[in-house]
Write a protein that holds these residues in place. Structure first.
Motif, PDB file in Angstrom:
ATOM      1  N   THR A  94      -3.999  -1.825  -7.554  1.00 53.29           N
ATOM      2  CA  THR A  94      -4.117  -0.574  -8.323  1.00 53.29           C
ATOM      3  C   THR A  94      -3.541  -0.781  -9.727  1.00 53.29           C
ATOM      4  O   THR A  94      -2.935  -1.823 -10.011  1.00 53.29           O
ATOM      5  CB  THR A  94      -3.322   0.549  -7.640  1.00 53.29           C
ATOM      6  N   SER A  95      -3.686   0.212 -10.572  1.00 51.21           N
ATOM      7  CA  SER A  95      -3.098   0.111 -11.919  1.00 51.21           C
ATOM      8  C   SER A  95      -1.574   0.045 -11.821  1.00 51.21           C
ATOM      9  O   SER A  95      -0.932  -0.661 -12.598  1.00 51.21           O
ATOM     10  CB  SER A  95      -3.543   1.276 -12.799  1.00 51.21           C
ATOM     11  N   GLN A  96      -0.999   0.746 -10.849  1.00 53.82           N
ATOM     12  CA  GLN A  96       0.446   0.668 -10.631  1.00 53.82           C
ATOM     13  C   GLN A  96       0.855  -0.739 -10.192  1.00 53.82           C
ATOM     14  O   GLN A  96       1.894  -1.250 -10.604  1.00 53.82           O
ATOM     15  CB  GLN A  96       0.849   1.699  -9.571  1.00 53.82           C
ATOM     16  N   GLU A 138       0.838  -1.201   0.000  1.00 53.75           N
ATOM     17  CA  GLU A 138       0.000   0.000   0.000  1.00 53.75           C
ATOM     18  C   GLU A 138       0.881   1.263   0.000  1.00 53.75           C
ATOM     19  O   GLU A 138       0.598   2.213  -0.721  1.00 53.75           O
ATOM     20  CB  GLU A 138      -0.937  -0.002   1.203  1.00 53.75           C
ATOM     21  N   GLY A 166       2.012   2.028  -3.344  1.00 51.39           N
ATOM     22  CA  GLY A 166       0.954   2.388  -4.282  1.00 51.39           C
ATOM     23  C   GLY A 166       0.462   1.234  -5.132  1.00 51.39           C
ATOM     24  O   GLY A 166      -0.245   1.441  -6.112  1.00 51.39           O
ATOM     25  N   VAL A 180      -1.427  -1.365  -3.969  1.00 55.43           N
ATOM     26  CA  VAL A 180      -2.771  -1.733  -3.537  1.00 55.43           C
ATOM     27  C   VAL A 180      -3.382  -0.543  -2.796  1.00 55.43           C
ATOM     28  O   VAL A 180      -2.671   0.341  -2.325  1.00 55.43           O
ATOM     29  CB  VAL A 180      -2.796  -2.973  -2.599  1.00 55.43           C
ATOM     30  N   THR A 181      -4.694  -0.546  -2.729  1.00 50.76           N
ATOM     31  CA  THR A 181      -5.410   0.380  -1.853  1.00 50.76           C
ATOM     32  C   THR A 181      -6.228  -0.476  -0.900  1.00 50.76           C
ATOM     33  O   THR A 181      -6.449  -1.665  -1.163  1.00 50.76           O
ATOM     34  CB  THR A 181      -6.361   1.318  -2.631  1.00 50.76           C
TER      35      THR A 181
END
Length: 110
Positions: free
Chosen positions: A80-82, A53, A56, A58-59
């Protein structure tokens, strides 16, 4: 900040993606033990999830309370997209290295 994936982070991130919006500490821990036959502690999975997280990848959000958790709410993680990009790059790097190994090296009985 290091934006590369460690091996354990990669496993945890893949399982977060595989569990699509249903991933939380216990579910990821159980999946590692079932799918990889690998013993892990819940705290090591939580550490990896929070590190992912911070990077960046996962959220997270607090989910609804459940009766089987005595009303406690769980933190659900989503890739996430990242994170998707990091997984794809890691897979490509691994495939590249696998392709460097001559076939006779991995043949049975050699």
């Amino acid at each position: 900040m290091n934006s590369k994936l460690g091996e354990f982070e990669e496993i945890v991130l893949m399982l977060v993606a595989a569990q699509h919006e249903q991933a939380y500490g216990l579910s990821v821990t159980q999946a590692i033990e079932k799918e990889l036959k690998r013993s892990v502690t819940m705290s090591s999975v939580h550490t990896a999830l929070y590190r992912l997280e911070e990077k960046g990848f996962v959220t997270s959000k607090i989910g609804d309370a459940e009766g089987n958790r005595r009303g406690r709410r769980k933190r659900v993680f989503v890739i996430t997209s990242q994170g998707k990009t990091a997984l794809k790059e890691t897979r490509e790097a691994r495939n590249h290295i696998w392709n460097m190994i001559p076939k006779f090296i991995l043949e049975f009985g050699q």
